[in-house]
Design a protein around this motif. Structure first.
Motif, PDB file in Angstrom:
ATOM      1  N   SER A 274       0.856  -1.182   0.000  1.00  0.00           N
ATOM      2  CA  SER A 274       0.000   0.000   0.000  1.00  0.00           C
ATOM      3  C   SER A 274       0.894   1.236   0.000  1.00  0.00           C
ATOM      4  CB  SER A 274      -0.888   0.007   1.247  1.00  0.00           C
ATOM      5  OG  SER A 274      -0.090   0.208   2.408  1.00  0.00           O
ATOM      6  N   LEU A 275       0.289   2.393  -0.255  1.00  0.00           N
ATOM      7  CA  LEU A 275       1.065   3.643  -0.200  1.00  0.00           C
ATOM      8  C   LEU A 275       1.630   3.867   1.193  1.00  0.00           C
ATOM      9  CD1 LEU A 275      -1.086   5.990  -2.432  1.00  0.00           C
ATOM     10  CD2 LEU A 275       1.243   5.226  -2.871  1.00  0.00           C
ATOM     11  N   THR A 276       0.865   3.533   2.220  1.00  0.00           N
ATOM     12  CA  THR A 276       1.346   3.685   3.593  1.00  0.00           C
ATOM     13  C   THR A 276       2.540   2.790   3.846  1.00  0.00           C
ATOM     14  OG1 THR A 276      -0.871   4.264   4.363  1.00  0.00           O
ATOM     15  CG2 THR A 276       0.685   3.514   6.036  1.00  0.00           C
ATOM     16  N   GLU A 277       2.477   1.537   3.375  1.00  0.00           N
ATOM     17  CA  GLU A 277       3.601   0.622   3.545  1.00  0.00           C
ATOM     18  C   GLU A 277       4.832   1.115   2.788  1.00  0.00           C
ATOM     19  OE1 GLU A 277       1.335  -3.643   4.176  1.00  0.00           O
ATOM     20  OE2 GLU A 277       1.412  -2.764   2.150  1.00  0.00           O
ATOM     21  N   LEU A 278       4.611   1.657   1.594  1.00  0.00           N
ATOM     22  CA  LEU A 278       5.721   2.236   0.832  1.00  0.00           C
ATOM     23  C   LEU A 278       6.347   3.392   1.607  1.00  0.00           C
ATOM     24  CD1 LEU A 278       4.265   2.262  -2.764  1.00  0.00           C
ATOM     25  CD2 LEU A 278       6.427   1.240  -2.098  1.00  0.00           C
TER      26      LEU A 278
END
Length: 140
Positions: free
Chosen positions: A34-38
């Motif tokens: 996800s963008l958050t994980e990235l």
């Protein structure tokens, strides 16, 4: 020119420092992110710049979007056949209900779906849910 810059240029993406760093990070992942994980994995990354980079990658066929039913959009690297004209990597995605990771299964293609007359498919995704190899081994 290094291989990462060449990969970006191959997809008609200007190789900025941020794009090279994001591409390098994505290539090292075994699961969709996800963008958050990235953002968390890349430390000190500007959220807006990261979002724009991923959007550019998606528009040029470098990454594809996965809606795995978790409520969070995830991204993974595309097959080489994808380009600015569209994504052509119609493969199954596997969502592990234990570790919550989503994996591309590029060798397992989505079967052709016959639609009734007048219907037009714009996107096809197939998500299989269960236990990934690591989680399945840990349980047995």
């Amino acid at each position: 020119m290094n291989p990462l810059e060449a990969k970006l240029k191959e997809k008609s993406i200007a190789p900025t420092a941020m794009r090279v760093v994001v591409l390098d990070f994505l290539l090292k992942q075994s699961a969709a992110l996800s963008l958050t994980e990235l953002e968390l994995g890349m430390h000190r990354t500007d959220r807006v710049t990261l979002y724009r980079t991923i959007r550019t990658f998606e528009e040029h066929g470098l990454v594809h979007r996965i809606e795995d039913g978790s409520g969070v959009t995830k991204f993974a690297m595309c097959q080489t056949s994808c380009n600015v004209d569209g994504h052509h990597d119609l493969h199954i995605h596997f969502y592990c209900t234990q570790c919550k990771e989503t994996h591309c299964l590029p060798k397992t293609h989505i079967p052709e779906v016959s639609l009734p007359s007048g219907y037009l498919a714009l996107d096809t995704q197939l998500i299989v849910k269960g236990l990934c190899g690591s989680c399945n081994v840990a349980i047995t």
